[in-house]
Design an enzyme around this catalytic site. Structure first.
Site, PDB file in Angstrom:
ATOM      1  N   TYR A 165      59.863  71.642  66.337  1.00 37.94           N
ATOM      2  CA  TYR A 165      60.260  70.928  67.550  1.00 37.94           C
ATOM      3  C   TYR A 165      61.584  71.385  68.154  1.00 37.94           C
ATOM      4  CZ  TYR A 165      56.901  67.409  65.916  1.00 37.94           C
ATOM      5  OH  TYR A 165      55.758  66.792  65.786  1.00 37.94           O
ATOM      6  N   ARG A 219      53.363  69.178  60.833  1.00 39.30           N
ATOM      7  CA  ARG A 219      52.686  69.921  61.774  1.00 39.30           C
ATOM      8  C   ARG A 219      52.439  71.266  61.002  1.00 39.30           C
ATOM      9  NH1 ARG A 219      53.607  67.466  66.862  1.00 39.30           N
ATOM     10  NH2 ARG A 219      51.524  68.038  67.761  1.00 39.30           N
ATOM     11  N   GLN A 276      46.342  70.407  60.672  1.00 37.90           N
ATOM     12  CA  GLN A 276      45.705  70.340  62.123  1.00 37.90           C
ATOM     13  C   GLN A 276      44.492  69.473  62.424  1.00 37.90           C
ATOM     14  OE1 GLN A 276      45.791  74.625  63.178  1.00 37.90           O
ATOM     15  NE2 GLN A 276      47.315  74.135  64.539  1.00 37.90           N
ATOM     16  N   ASP A 297      45.425  65.834  63.329  1.00 39.73           N
ATOM     17  CA  ASP A 297      46.435  65.734  64.193  1.00 39.73           C
ATOM     18  C   ASP A 297      46.319  64.966  65.299  1.00 39.73           C
ATOM     19  OD1 ASP A 297      48.949  65.798  65.381  1.00 39.73           O
ATOM     20  OD2 ASP A 297      49.257  68.057  64.841  1.00 39.73           O
ATOM     21  N   SER A 357      48.143  66.455  68.429  1.00 35.88           N
ATOM     22  CA  SER A 357      47.758  67.460  69.011  1.00 35.88           C
ATOM     23  C   SER A 357      46.618  67.376  69.594  1.00 35.88           C
ATOM     24  CB  SER A 357      47.453  68.875  67.845  1.00 35.88           C
ATOM     25  OG  SER A 357      48.801  69.133  67.400  1.00 35.88           O
TER      26      SER A 357
HETATM   27  P1  NAD Z   1      56.431  67.987  71.679  1.00 31.54           P
HETATM   28  O1  NAD Z   1      55.419  67.238  72.329  1.00 31.54           O
HETATM   29  O2  NAD Z   1      57.411  67.481  71.009  1.00 31.54           O
HETATM   30  O3  NAD Z   1      57.351  69.000  72.874  1.00 31.54           O
HETATM   31  C1  NAD Z   1      56.859  69.424  74.257  1.00 31.54           C
HETATM   32  C2  NAD Z   1      57.500  70.545  74.444  1.00 31.54           C
HETATM   33  O4  NAD Z   1      58.775  70.235  75.050  1.00 31.54           O
HETATM   34  C3  NAD Z   1      57.916  71.564  73.090  1.00 31.54           C
HETATM   35  O5  NAD Z   1      57.506  72.869  73.216  1.00 31.54           O
HETATM   36  C4  NAD Z   1      59.570  71.516  73.146  1.00 31.54           C
HETATM   37  O6  NAD Z   1      59.948  72.747  72.671  1.00 31.54           O
HETATM   38  C5  NAD Z   1      59.733  71.158  74.838  1.00 31.54           C
HETATM   39  N1  NAD Z   1      61.097  70.745  74.826  1.00 31.54           N
HETATM   40  C6  NAD Z   1      61.868  70.120  74.302  1.00 31.54           C
HETATM   41  N2  NAD Z   1      63.231  69.889  74.727  1.00 31.54           N
HETATM   42  C7  NAD Z   1      63.187  70.622  76.002  1.00 31.54           C
HETATM   43  C8  NAD Z   1      64.102  71.134  76.895  1.00 31.54           C
HETATM   44  N3  NAD Z   1      65.303  70.789  77.048  1.00 31.54           N
HETATM   45  N4  NAD Z   1      63.504  72.255  77.518  1.00 31.54           N
HETATM   46  C9  NAD Z   1      62.374  72.702  77.781  1.00 31.54           C
HETATM   47  N5  NAD Z   1      61.519  72.336  76.946  1.00 31.54           N
HETATM   48  C10 NAD Z   1      61.816  71.471  75.933  1.00 31.54           C
HETATM   49  O7  NAD Z   1      55.951  69.215  71.236  1.00 31.54           O
HETATM   50  P2  NAD Z   1      54.400  69.462  70.481  1.00 31.54           P
HETATM   51  O8  NAD Z   1      53.448  69.761  71.807  1.00 31.54           O
HETATM   52  O9  NAD Z   1      54.100  68.014  69.876  1.00 31.54           O
HETATM   53  O10 NAD Z   1      54.688  70.586  69.560  1.00 31.54           O
HETATM   54  C11 NAD Z   1      55.777  70.758  68.769  1.00 31.54           C
HETATM   55  C12 NAD Z   1      55.711  71.900  67.964  1.00 31.54           C
HETATM   56  O11 NAD Z   1      54.965  71.549  66.891  1.00 31.54           O
HETATM   57  C13 NAD Z   1      55.458  73.436  68.412  1.00 31.54           C
HETATM   58  O12 NAD Z   1      56.233  74.143  67.747  1.00 31.54           O
HETATM   59  C14 NAD Z   1      53.759  73.352  68.240  1.00 31.54           C
HETATM   60  O13 NAD Z   1      53.493  74.850  68.149  1.00 31.54           O
HETATM   61  C15 NAD Z   1      53.801  72.723  66.734  1.00 31.54           C
HETATM   62  N6  NAD Z   1      52.577  72.393  66.372  1.00 31.54           N
HETATM   63  C16 NAD Z   1      52.125  73.006  65.325  1.00 31.54           C
HETATM   64  C17 NAD Z   1      50.843  72.367  64.735  1.00 31.54           C
HETATM   65  C18 NAD Z   1      50.100  72.884  63.410  1.00 31.54           C
HETATM   66  O14 NAD Z   1      50.130  73.805  63.112  1.00 31.54           O
HETATM   67  N7  NAD Z   1      49.552  71.749  62.900  1.00 31.54           N
HETATM   68  C19 NAD Z   1      50.353  71.636  65.681  1.00 31.54           C
HETATM   69  C20 NAD Z   1      50.765  70.904  66.983  1.00 31.54           C
HETATM   70  C21 NAD Z   1      51.860  71.357  66.936  1.00 31.54           C
END
Ligand code: NAD
Length: 347
Positions: free
Chosen positions: A217, A112, A117, A120, A123
């Site tokens: 994550y 990530r 991006q 992805d 996302s």
């Molecule tokens: P995900 O689908 O794995 O999870 C969704 C959300 O659930 C996350 O924000 C996680 O912190 C939250 N979560 C997990 N356990 C929890 C709990 N017990 N209580 C409350 N919340 C909880 O997440 P995602 O949408 O795939 O994103 C994961 C990470 O990757 C994030 O930090 C996001 O900013 C990052 N990201 C980066 C890029 C990039 O730069 N290319 C792209 C996408 C996502």
């Protein structure tokens, strides 16, 4: 260059998306790809065979598909049974390699990072999912989302709570805000507080349990920590008209954030959308793939393919992600799998 790209067939009743759309296929064709797609594969997403033929792609009958082969084959879920004579590289989401393909690339292994991006799919699809989930709350709520003053009376904004603020959660917040709801949100990763505030939503702070994970994550919580978290979230759930949960931990069952007691404490007519329903659920009582109405008058939505509810846009985004990925995989007309991002995805 003469590289063949094959879209593998899948059950479009179960998932109406298609992994390549005419608009993106047109650009690939100009780059020298021969795009092949099973007849009818795009219809459920709003892309008829004629649209593929118009840009120079080949639509295949089942017989033609069985005989064809390709350098790259696209699918949604891995593993697949190859329905064709052969495919060198198979690309999709999942953890198991495809038999008969020399290389399987698993899209969820993409790092990530900023550079990644554009490729992805997690996302691009989660973003649409968050939008669709917020609309589902508005659709199922028997009350208005925004504040409204009329001669027949006035309303206050509906209160929407978003639990889990990754990609889907952020878009759910933004969409619920645009619909006029008063939104608050919680994530176990405190670093998302600024993003929540910048969307005009309130940050819920819960001291106590944390769950640090790797690569941005969240990690898993122990049972005691999860129970404490459920108890601390109960009053916020109870005070909400709509709750959208998106909490996921990669490769693990989703954390249960909304207990039976919290569900029971909600007002009749309230709506919960559990976006983690497919991986065990964040909410006690939601059922994967179903909309449950409780005797107390709550609606619990357990839809498991939110991007599929926006199949046309979801397919366009997926296809563009694939085109961006393919661009990293070709040099001098040959497939080259030496890019860092590509190597990270090879199973
Ligand atoms: P995900 O689908 O794995 O999870 C969704 C959300 O659930 C996350 O924000 C996680 O912190 C939250 N979560 C997990 N356990 C929890 C709990 N017990 N209580 C409350 N919340 C909880 O997440 P995602 O949408 O795939 O994103 C994961 C990470 O990757 C994030 O930090 C996001 O900013 C990052 N990201 C980066 C890029 C990039 O730069 N290319 C792209 C996408 C996502």
């Amino acid at each position: 260059m003469s590289l063949r790209l094959l879209v593998l067939p899948h059950d479009t009743l179960a998932d109406p998306r298609v992994a390549m759309v005419p608009e993106v296929a047109a650009r690939l064709t100009k780059q020298g790809w021969q795009v092949q797609i099973p007849a009818g594969a795009g219809v459920a997403a709003g892309f008829p065979d004629s649209a593929y033929k118009a840009i120079g792609a080949t639509t295949l009958t089942a017989k033609e598909l069985a005989k064809t082969s390709a350098e790259v084959a696209l699918t949604f879920t891995l593993p697949v049974t190859l329905p064709c004579a052969g495919a060198a590289v198979v690309i999709g989401l999942g953890t198991n390699a495809t038999k008969g393909a020399s290389t399987t690339m698993a899209l969820q292994k993409l790092p990530r990072t900023t550079r990644a991006q554009a490729l992805d799919v997690l996302s691009s699809q989660a973003n649409l999912g968050g939008y669709a989930a917020a609309l589902a709350v508005a659709h199922h709520l028997p009350r208005l989302m925004p504040a409204l003053s009329t001669a027949a009376g006035s309303t206050k904004p509906a209160k929407v709570l978003v639990l889990g603020v990754g990609v889907a959660g952020l878009q759910a917040i933004a969409t619920a805000r645009r619909l006029g709801a008063a939104v608050s949100a919680f994530d176990i990763r405190p670093e998302v507080a600024e993003q929540i505030k910048s969307l005009g939503a309130k940050v819920i702070e819960v001291d106590g349990p944390t769950a640090e994970g790797k690569g941005g994550y969240a990690g898993t919580m122990d049972a005691a920590g999860l129970k404490t978290l459920q108890e601390k979230l109960l009053s916020f759930v109870a005070a909400s008209d709509g709750v959208i949960t998106t909490a996921q931990v990669p490769g693990k069952a989703a954390p249960q954030l909304v207990s039976a007691a919290a569900v029971a404490a909600m007002q009749p007519g309230s709506v919960i959308v559990d976006m983690a329903a497919a991986s065990g659920g964040n909410v006690v009582g939601t059922k994967a793939g179903e909309v449950v109405t409780t005797p107390e008058g709550l609606t619990l939505v357990g839809e498991t393919n939110w991007p599929g509810t926006l199949a046309q846009t979801a397919s366009r985004f997926w296809a563009q992600n694939m085109a961006n990925l393919l661009a990293l995989m070709v040099r001098d007309g040959q497939l080259v799998l030496d890019d860092e991002l590509v190597k990270a995805m090879v199973l």
